[in-house]
Design an enzyme around this catalytic site. Structure first.
Site, PDB file in Angstrom:
ATOM      1  N   ASN A 267     -12.296  -7.611   2.699  1.00  0.00           N
ATOM      2  CA  ASN A 267     -11.548  -6.544   3.371  1.00  0.00           C
ATOM      3  C   ASN A 267     -12.353  -5.256   3.395  1.00  0.00           C
ATOM      4  O   ASN A 267     -13.128  -4.971   2.489  1.00  0.00           O
ATOM      5  CB  ASN A 267     -10.180  -6.328   2.696  1.00  0.00           C
ATOM      6  CG  ASN A 267     -10.230  -5.237   1.638  1.00  0.00           C
ATOM      7  OD1 ASN A 267     -10.120  -4.053   1.942  1.00  0.00           O
ATOM      8  ND2 ASN A 267     -10.425  -5.640   0.380  1.00  0.00           N
TER       9      ASN A 267
ATOM     10  N   GLY B 203      -9.879 -13.051  -9.275  1.00  0.00           N
ATOM     11  CA  GLY B 203     -10.028 -14.495  -9.346  1.00  0.00           C
ATOM     12  C   GLY B 203      -8.944 -15.220 -10.089  1.00  0.00           C
ATOM     13  O   GLY B 203      -9.091 -16.392 -10.433  1.00  0.00           O
TER      14      GLY B 203
ATOM     15  N   LYS C 136      -9.798   2.343 -12.502  1.00  0.00           N
ATOM     16  CA  LYS C 136     -10.136   1.020 -11.972  1.00  0.00           C
ATOM     17  C   LYS C 136     -11.607   0.996 -11.613  1.00  0.00           C
ATOM     18  O   LYS C 136     -12.085   1.833 -10.838  1.00  0.00           O
ATOM     19  CB  LYS C 136      -9.280   0.691 -10.746  1.00  0.00           C
ATOM     20  CG  LYS C 136      -9.453  -0.746 -10.256  1.00  0.00           C
ATOM     21  CD  LYS C 136      -8.394  -1.123  -9.243  1.00  0.00           C
ATOM     22  CE  LYS C 136      -8.465  -2.602  -8.872  1.00  0.00           C
ATOM     23  NZ  LYS C 136      -7.372  -3.001  -7.961  1.00  0.00           N
TER      24      LYS C 136
ATOM     25  N   LYS D 114       0.804  -1.213   0.000  1.00  0.00           N
ATOM     26  CA  LYS D 114       0.000   0.000   0.000  1.00  0.00           C
ATOM     27  C   LYS D 114       0.841   1.269   0.000  1.00  0.00           C
ATOM     28  O   LYS D 114       0.345   2.339  -0.346  1.00  0.00           O
ATOM     29  CB  LYS D 114      -0.938   0.010   1.210  1.00  0.00           C
ATOM     30  CG  LYS D 114      -1.981  -1.102   1.199  1.00  0.00           C
ATOM     31  CD  LYS D 114      -2.833  -1.061   2.451  1.00  0.00           C
ATOM     32  CE  LYS D 114      -3.887  -2.164   2.431  1.00  0.00           C
ATOM     33  NZ  LYS D 114      -4.843  -1.983   1.333  1.00  0.00           N
TER      34      LYS D 114
ATOM     35  N   ASN E  30      -8.511   5.093  -8.647  1.00  0.00           N
ATOM     36  CA  ASN E  30      -9.418   4.145  -7.996  1.00  0.00           C
ATOM     37  C   ASN E  30     -10.685   4.880  -7.574  1.00  0.00           C
ATOM     38  O   ASN E  30     -10.664   5.701  -6.654  1.00  0.00           O
ATOM     39  CB  ASN E  30      -8.719   3.519  -6.782  1.00  0.00           C
ATOM     40  CG  ASN E  30      -9.531   2.408  -6.148  1.00  0.00           C
ATOM     41  OD1 ASN E  30     -10.696   2.203  -6.474  1.00  0.00           O
ATOM     42  ND2 ASN E  30      -8.920   1.686  -5.225  1.00  0.00           N
TER      43      ASN E  30
ATOM     44  N   ASN F  97     -14.981   0.578   0.270  1.00  0.00           N
ATOM     45  CA  ASN F  97     -14.650   0.819   1.676  1.00  0.00           C
ATOM     46  C   ASN F  97     -14.426   2.276   2.039  1.00  0.00           C
ATOM     47  O   ASN F  97     -14.083   2.581   3.177  1.00  0.00           O
ATOM     48  CB  ASN F  97     -13.424  -0.004   2.058  1.00  0.00           C
ATOM     49  CG  ASN F  97     -13.652  -1.489   1.850  1.00  0.00           C
ATOM     50  OD1 ASN F  97     -14.714  -2.008   2.181  1.00  0.00           O
ATOM     51  ND2 ASN F  97     -12.676  -2.169   1.271  1.00  0.00           N
ATOM     52  N   THR F  98     -14.586   3.180   1.077  1.00  0.00           N
ATOM     53  CA  THR F  98     -14.558   4.611   1.351  1.00  0.00           C
ATOM     54  C   THR F  98     -15.946   5.151   1.061  1.00  0.00           C
ATOM     55  O   THR F  98     -16.409   5.061  -0.083  1.00  0.00           O
ATOM     56  CB  THR F  98     -13.515   5.339   0.489  1.00  0.00           C
ATOM     57  OG1 THR F  98     -12.200   4.879   0.846  1.00  0.00           O
ATOM     58  CG2 THR F  98     -13.576   6.846   0.702  1.00  0.00           C
TER      59      THR F  98
ATOM     60  N   ASN G 282     -12.197  -4.308  -9.490  1.00  0.00           N
ATOM     61  CA  ASN G 282     -11.934  -4.205  -8.057  1.00  0.00           C
ATOM     62  C   ASN G 282     -12.701  -5.309  -7.328  1.00  0.00           C
ATOM     63  O   ASN G 282     -13.202  -6.243  -7.956  1.00  0.00           O
ATOM     64  CB  ASN G 282     -12.373  -2.819  -7.559  1.00  0.00           C
ATOM     65  CG  ASN G 282     -11.532  -2.314  -6.403  1.00  0.00           C
ATOM     66  OD1 ASN G 282     -11.181  -3.060  -5.498  1.00  0.00           O
ATOM     67  ND2 ASN G 282     -11.219  -1.028  -6.421  1.00  0.00           N
TER      68      ASN G 282
ATOM     69  N   PHE H 109      -8.226   2.192   2.670  1.00  0.00           N
ATOM     70  CA  PHE H 109      -7.107   2.991   2.150  1.00  0.00           C
ATOM     71  C   PHE H 109      -6.146   3.422   3.253  1.00  0.00           C
ATOM     72  O   PHE H 109      -5.750   4.596   3.340  1.00  0.00           O
ATOM     73  CB  PHE H 109      -7.601   4.241   1.408  1.00  0.00           C
ATOM     74  CG  PHE H 109      -8.350   3.992   0.135  1.00  0.00           C
ATOM     75  CD1 PHE H 109      -8.380   2.747  -0.470  1.00  0.00           C
ATOM     76  CD2 PHE H 109      -9.040   5.033  -0.486  1.00  0.00           C
ATOM     77  CE1 PHE H 109      -9.070   2.535  -1.653  1.00  0.00           C
ATOM     78  CE2 PHE H 109      -9.725   4.837  -1.679  1.00  0.00           C
ATOM     79  CZ  PHE H 109      -9.750   3.583  -2.256  1.00  0.00           C
TER      80      PHE H 109
ATOM     81  N   SER I  33     -13.428   1.286  -4.913  1.00  0.00           N
ATOM     82  CA  SER I  33     -13.366   0.582  -3.640  1.00  0.00           C
ATOM     83  C   SER I  33     -14.681   0.763  -2.896  1.00  0.00           C
ATOM     84  O   SER I  33     -15.215   1.881  -2.835  1.00  0.00           O
ATOM     85  CB  SER I  33     -12.227   1.112  -2.771  1.00  0.00           C
ATOM     86  OG  SER I  33     -12.331   0.593  -1.450  1.00  0.00           O
TER      87      SER I  33
END
Length: 356
Positions: free
Chosen positions: A116, A312, A228, A71, A186, A191-192, A257, A120, A189
């Site tokens: 997950n 995958g 992405k 990261k 990005n 998660n933000t 993603n 970030f 994601s």
């Protein structure tokens, strides 16, 4: 070299996943500093026949490491020793941030998957930039030509409002572009909070146009720019992204993603629910990732922007299938956690046999 899955089961499988990742990464970096480093680099270097031209760059192999493992750009050279043709660093944000509260990383071993919600977590662009500069010089010195490629994945700082997202991305681009071989934006994601709203074309167009201009100006050269996207987009959304990529003359699209879906898992549903929210990666994503790749390639055309396929991927056969479906490069990550440090070299050997 197939000892690692047993080692994983005995040592890492019962350990907190984030701690196991941290220990594993420390060991990879430490090995690179010993006499084993040059030996690993020599033994795991991709065969010359795997050299690939993409994004105006030359890659030692079409197979690389996706964003999320390193990261903060702290182990690029060490990871390159393992045979990856490129390492995508990040996601990096303009400001340092701790990420979401722990626990935030969960294994679904039966599915060879991971959930997950890291958020970030990273040291911020100003701290990452000098590491990239050092890594580029190290790779040039130790690998020669072609050296492994360094991609940098940038995202939005969590505390920044969506209305101010463009300027936040621009701060990262200006800081990191001079040291990046390519830049990935990005917006996918899960998660933000609110981030995926930036995938809407009305928001994505000005963001990518601004980041592309800022990156090139900061670097004094053209920095290949990619976006992405999520696997959860509808076919119509994917078509819109393809049209945008063509109209803005983006260098490429990274697909895909992690997913917010939890379909076709063999893990006990109660265990999956207990993991909570987050992005799912790994083997269950294979089918959808391949579908998105094929849809993008058909919409972009054979001569359109490049597609980097991720999601995958576990074997050389998986990588070859993506290449045959129109990807120019392929990335993996989750299987690395299950297969261990010889994974990339094993994939490269399989790809090389196909090209013999």
């Amino acid at each position: 070299m197939r000892i690692y899955p047993t080692f994983f089961r005995l040592v890492f499988s019962g350990m907190d996943p984030e701690l196991a990742h941290r220990i594993g990464f420390v060991l990879i970096r430490a090995a690179a500093l010993t006499p084993a480093g040059p030996v690993m680099r020599r033994l795991m270097r991709p065969a010359p026949r795997l050299r690939t031209e993409a994004l105006g760059l030359e890659f030692p192999s079409p197979f690389g490491l996706a964003a999320g493992f390193d990261k903060e750009g702290s182990g690029i050279a060490a990871l390159s020793n393992l045979g990856f043709g490129h390492v995508e660093v990040g996601t990096v944000t303009a400001k340092a941030q701790p990420g979401n509260p722990k626990p935030r990383l969960f294994r679904l071993v039966e599915d060879r998957a991971v959930i997950n919600r890291m958020g970030f977590n990273n040291d911020g662009a100003p701290a990452v930039a000098p590491r990239l500069d050092k890594a580029r010089k190290t790779l040039a010195r130790t690998f020669g030509t072609p050296r492994p490629v360094i991609g940098v994945n940038i995202g939005k700082t969590k505390t920044v409002d969506l209305d101010d997202a463009v300027e936040d991305y621009l701060s990262s681009a200006r800081e990191l572009a001079p040291h990046a071989d390519y830049l990935a934006v990005n917006v996918s994601s899960p998660n933000t909070p609110g981030l995926r709203r930036l995938q809407d074309i009305s928001a994505l167009r000005p963001l990518l146009a601004s980041v592309g201009s800022a990156a090139d100006e900061a670097a004094g050269r053209h920095v290949p720019l990619l976006v992405k996207i999520a696997p959860d987009l509808t076919d119509a959304d994917i078509d819109d992204v393809a049209e945008l990529a063509r109209s803005l003359r983006l260098d490429g699209v990274i697909a895909t993603n992690t997913t917010v879906t939890r379909e076709n898992l063999v893990t006990d549903p109660e265990r999956v629910i207990a993991c909570g929210v987050g992005g799912l990666s790994g083997a269950p994503l294979k089918k959808r990732s391949l579908e998105v790749l094929r849809r993008l390639r058909s919409q972009l055309g054979e001569d359109g922007p490049a597609v980097i396929s991720v999601g995958g991927v576990e074997t050389a056969e998986d990588v070859q299938e993506r290449l045959d479906a129109g990807a120019v490069l392929v990335q993996g990550y989750t299987a690395f956690l299950y297969e261990g440090p010889f994974w990339a070299a094993r994939i490269n050997r399989g790809l090389a046999r196909n090209r013999a």
